[in-house]
Design a protein around this motif. Structure first.
Motif, mmCIF file in Angstrom:
data_model
loop_
_atom_site.group_PDB
_atom_site.id
_atom_site.type_symbol
_atom_site.label_atom_id
_atom_site.label_comp_id
_atom_site.label_asym_id
_atom_site.label_seq_id
_atom_site.Cartn_x
_atom_site.Cartn_y
_atom_site.Cartn_z
ATOM 1 N N LEU A 248 18.649 10.310 37.500
ATOM 2 C CA LEU A 248 17.597 11.371 36.750
ATOM 3 C C LEU A 248 18.600 12.572 36.221
ATOM 4 C CD1 LEU A 248 14.553 11.517 38.796
ATOM 5 C CD2 LEU A 248 14.774 10.234 36.561
ATOM 6 N N THR A 249 19.601 13.038 37.089
ATOM 7 C CA THR A 249 20.495 14.032 36.429
ATOM 8 C C THR A 249 21.403 13.382 35.242
ATOM 9 O OG1 THR A 249 20.557 14.755 38.570
ATOM 10 C CG2 THR A 249 22.356 15.498 37.015
ATOM 11 N N HIS A 250 21.854 12.117 35.462
ATOM 12 C CA HIS A 250 22.630 11.665 34.505
ATOM 13 C C HIS A 250 21.610 11.386 33.238
ATOM 14 C CE1 HIS A 250 25.480 8.402 33.096
ATOM 15 N NE2 HIS A 250 24.468 8.006 32.280
ATOM 16 N N TRP A 251 20.203 10.869 33.283
ATOM 17 C CA TRP A 251 19.164 10.915 32.285
ATOM 18 C C TRP A 251 19.388 12.351 31.436
ATOM 19 C CZ3 TRP A 251 15.731 8.284 29.123
ATOM 20 C CH2 TRP A 251 14.939 8.714 28.680
ATOM 21 N N TYR A 252 19.125 13.394 32.259
ATOM 22 C CA TYR A 252 18.948 14.600 31.543
ATOM 23 C C TYR A 252 20.001 15.081 30.827
ATOM 24 C CZ TYR A 252 17.704 19.234 30.430
ATOM 25 O OH TYR A 252 17.382 20.550 29.635
ATOM 26 N N THR A 253 21.230 14.649 31.483
ATOM 27 C CA THR A 253 22.679 15.165 30.963
ATOM 28 C C THR A 253 22.702 14.489 29.447
ATOM 29 O OG1 THR A 253 23.516 15.356 33.107
ATOM 30 C CG2 THR A 253 25.034 15.533 31.432
ATOM 31 N N TYR A 254 22.400 13.129 29.507
ATOM 32 C CA TYR A 254 22.656 12.590 27.997
ATOM 33 C C TYR A 254 21.611 12.617 27.127
ATOM 34 C CZ TYR A 254 26.950 11.460 30.045
ATOM 35 O OH TYR A 254 28.304 11.249 30.546
ATOM 36 N N THR A 255 20.231 13.006 27.685
ATOM 37 C CA THR A 255 19.165 12.828 26.814
ATOM 38 C C THR A 255 18.652 14.285 26.365
ATOM 39 O OG1 THR A 255 17.305 12.530 28.494
ATOM 40 C CG2 THR A 255 18.607 10.622 27.410
ATOM 41 N N LYS A 256 18.636 15.249 27.450
ATOM 42 C CA LYS A 256 18.189 16.684 27.268
ATOM 43 C C LYS A 256 16.699 16.413 27.285
ATOM 44 C CE LYS A 256 21.649 19.294 27.772
ATOM 45 N NZ LYS A 256 22.566 18.334 28.645
ATOM 46 N N LYS A 257 16.093 15.240 27.929
ATOM 47 C CA LYS A 257 14.587 15.206 28.053
ATOM 48 C C LYS A 257 14.222 15.491 29.474
ATOM 49 C CE LYS A 257 14.040 12.015 24.354
ATOM 50 N NZ LYS A 257 12.986 12.693 23.395
ATOM 51 N N GLN A 258 13.179 16.402 29.601
ATOM 52 C CA GLN A 258 12.809 16.771 30.996
ATOM 53 C C GLN A 258 11.759 15.521 31.215
ATOM 54 O OE1 GLN A 258 10.264 19.773 31.696
ATOM 55 N NE2 GLN A 258 8.704 19.453 30.363
ATOM 56 N N ILE A 259 11.695 15.087 32.613
ATOM 57 C CA ILE A 259 11.149 14.105 33.318
ATOM 58 C C ILE A 259 9.638 14.524 33.815
ATOM 59 C CG2 ILE A 259 11.380 12.414 35.023
ATOM 60 C CD1 ILE A 259 14.486 13.874 34.523
ATOM 61 N N THR A 260 8.813 13.687 33.516
ATOM 62 C CA THR A 260 7.388 13.786 34.123
ATOM 63 C C THR A 260 7.265 13.077 35.387
ATOM 64 O OG1 THR A 260 6.610 13.962 31.893
ATOM 65 C CG2 THR A 260 4.862 13.593 33.875
ATOM 66 N N PHE A 261 7.057 13.753 36.450
ATOM 67 C CA PHE A 261 6.810 13.061 37.894
ATOM 68 C C PHE A 261 5.196 12.741 38.030
ATOM 69 C CE2 PHE A 261 10.797 15.228 38.951
ATOM 70 C CZ PHE A 261 11.579 14.045 39.064
ATOM 71 N N GLU A 262 4.959 11.723 38.246
ATOM 72 C CA GLU A 262 3.454 11.281 38.377
ATOM 73 C C GLU A 262 3.434 11.286 39.829
ATOM 74 O OE1 GLU A 262 4.600 7.926 35.987
ATOM 75 O OE2 GLU A 262 2.530 7.895 35.196
ATOM 76 N N TYR A 263 2.235 11.860 40.300
ATOM 77 C CA TYR A 263 2.269 11.986 41.695
ATOM 78 C C TYR A 263 0.693 12.025 42.348
ATOM 79 C CZ TYR A 263 3.857 14.525 45.950
ATOM 80 O OH TYR A 263 4.353 14.889 47.476
ATOM 81 N N VAL A 264 0.175 11.223 43.002
ATOM 82 C CA VAL A 264 -1.204 11.104 43.584
ATOM 83 C C VAL A 264 -1.156 11.845 45.026
ATOM 84 C CG1 VAL A 264 -2.870 9.643 44.476
ATOM 85 C CG2 VAL A 264 -1.541 9.116 42.547
ATOM 86 N N VAL A 265 -1.940 12.524 45.289
ATOM 87 C CA VAL A 265 -2.004 13.079 46.757
ATOM 88 C C VAL A 265 -2.932 12.388 47.705
ATOM 89 C CG1 VAL A 265 -2.038 15.182 48.107
ATOM 90 C CG2 VAL A 265 -1.307 15.401 45.794
ATOM 91 N N TRP A 266 -2.772 11.660 48.624
ATOM 92 C CA TRP A 266 -3.517 11.061 49.370
ATOM 93 C C TRP A 266 -3.497 11.657 50.955
ATOM 94 C CZ3 TRP A 266 0.480 8.184 47.116
ATOM 95 C CH2 TRP A 266 -0.122 7.282 46.036
ATOM 96 N N GLU A 267 -4.786 11.510 51.510
ATOM 97 C CA GLU A 267 -5.199 12.190 52.727
ATOM 98 C C GLU A 267 -4.230 11.422 53.916
ATOM 99 O OE1 GLU A 267 -9.614 12.970 53.253
ATOM 100 O OE2 GLU A 267 -9.026 11.634 55.078
ATOM 101 N N GLY A 268 -3.476 12.229 54.727
ATOM 102 C CA GLY A 268 -2.924 11.634 55.695
ATOM 103 C C GLY A 268 -1.485 11.076 55.264
ATOM 104 N N ILE A 269 -1.314 11.146 53.955
ATOM 105 C CA ILE A 269 0.210 10.453 53.697
ATOM 106 C C ILE A 269 0.977 11.643 53.088
ATOM 107 C CG2 ILE A 269 1.236 8.914 51.934
ATOM 108 C CD1 ILE A 269 -0.559 7.376 53.756
ATOM 109 N N ASN A 270 0.770 12.154 52.179
ATOM 110 C CA ASN A 270 1.478 13.217 51.598
ATOM 111 C C ASN A 270 0.747 14.564 51.284
ATOM 112 O OD1 ASN A 270 -0.020 12.363 49.477
ATOM 113 N ND2 ASN A 270 1.412 11.890 48.120
ATOM 114 N N ASP A 271 -0.230 15.089 52.378
ATOM 115 C CA ASP A 271 -0.943 16.301 52.147
ATOM 116 C C ASP A 271 -0.639 17.361 53.020
ATOM 117 O OD1 ASP A 271 -1.552 14.931 54.515
ATOM 118 O OD2 ASP A 271 -3.907 15.090 54.426
#
Ligand code: SAH
Length: 356
Positions: A248-271
């Motif tokens: 992603l750093t490589h991507w940003y260095t060459y495209t200068k486009k910020q990245i969107t992170f998609e993220y779901v929050v689940w109970e008992g997994i990443n809460d």
């Protein structure tokens, strides 16, 4: 026996021009045919009205025009339209047109099934059957552009590669389709209106940057902790977060486009607090924003969306760290058209359906 006909849409403009030249006709006839095929989306040689009958017959003798058929449309209460897209070998994928007050977004599929194994996604359970061809991807967009004009009185505003499949596992065809979507001899849409969503395949993210693509990038992150991510996205053992971040750093260095992170929050997994802290730390290392997505329940899964308090805790922590965060409401849930629900169920009971 008659020789099998070739799919004319597999040919470049130059190849069609050469075909005419080799039949003692001017090459601009090839340009006209190419425009009918790609700019005007015509699937019948007889509708190519600036060709003589002789030329139409010549084309029919050598070529066929393979194309998708929209088998069935379902409309959600919220206006979302889900298309069952029948391919020429009768396999089916789904694509979704999502209207908001000012825009319409087309959610496009790139593979029949999916080669990855995300535990929360209905498409993953289908296994990968095959990659879509560039024209099958392009046709989905053309069909939804027409639907957008018909039902919402304006052309398609945005395209997201968030339908069935992993677009970076079908890189060549996805790029070829985007090329046609953005080209003036195709739909002429700006690449700024296109977002490719990937589960995060480092090698291919680097390649996209090296190829100087002009569209946006979204990554299905779901956890910034390696051990947690592996649990919900088992393939991630092969693609550790450290490698993803480097890509992603490589991507940003060459495209200068910020990245969107998609993220779901689940109970008992990443809460937990650690999960939130890990995400903040990850985002600080790369220009990015976070799109928190509502979890759409799928069959045979015990996963449950975390409480709104936990989601708020995520929003607060990210906002405090000056990381942009949005929360995406589900669309088309009642017709199983929401993210992660595309699985060709074709369950139409009690739903409004429209035959094409
Ligand atoms: N393979 C690509 C694109 C298809 S998935 C990718 O992984 O990004 C499109 C989006 O839907 C991704 O952000 C994915 O994480 C999300 N998604 C998958 N299943 C979901 C579910 N059940 N609920 C909400 N979002 C889901």
């Amino acid at each position: 026996m008659e020789a099998p006909k070739q799919d004319i849409r597999a040919l470049s403009k130059e190849a069609i021009q050469d075909f005419f030249l080799s039949h003692k006709a001017p090459s601009f006839k090839g340009t006209q045919v190419y425009q009918w095929l790609w700019q005007k989306g015509i699937h019948d040689f007889d509708l190519m009205t600036n060709l003589s009958f002789e030329h139409r017959d010549l084309l029919k003798q050598y070529f066929e025009i393979k194309h998708i058929n929209i088998d069935l449309q379902q409309r959600s209460k919220d206006g979302t339209i889900k298309n069952a897209v029948q391919l020429h070998d009768n396999l089916v994928v789904e694509s979704v047109l999502i209207p908001t007050s000012k825009r319409t977004t087309a959610c496009v599929s790139s593979q029949v099934g999916c080669s990855l194994d995300c535990t929360f996604c209905a498409t993953a359970a289908l296994k990968r059957m095959r990659n879509l061809n560039a024209d099958e991807i392009y046709d989905q967009v053309v069909a939804m552009d027409q639907q957008s004009k018909l039902y919402f009185q304006h052309p398609l505003s945005n395209i997201v590669f968030m339908g069935m499949g992993e677009p970076l596992m079908n890189y060549k065809n996805v790029l070829e389709a985007i090329d046609k979507i953005t080209h003036t001899e195709g739909l002429g849409m700006s690449p700024k209106r296109i977002t490719l969503s990937t589960s995060g395949i480092p090698k291919m993210i680097r390649k996209m940057a090296d190829d100087q693509v002009k569209f946006g990038l979204a990554v299905s992150l779901h956890s910034a902790r390696q051990e947690v991510r592996e649990k919900i996205m088992p393939f991630a053992t092969k693609f550790p977060l450290s490698e993803l971040l480097e890509a992603l750093t490589h991507w940003y260095t060459y495209t200068k486009k910020q990245i969107t992170f998609e993220y779901v929050v689940w109970e008992g997994i990443n809460d937990q607090k650690e999960d939130i802290q890990a995400l903040v730390k990850f985002c600080r290392q790369i220009p990015s924003k976070v799109n928190l997505i509502q979890y759409n329940a799928i069959d045979n899964s015990n996963l449950k969306q975390a409480s709104s308090e936990v989601i708020e805790a995520y929003v607060d922590a990210l906002t405090q760290a000056r990381i942009k965060v949005t929360y995406r409401r589900s669309r088309g849930e009642d017709i199983a058209a929401a993210c992660g629900q595309l699985a060709n169920k074709l369950d139409t009971k009690g739903k409004e359906t429209i035959k094409h």
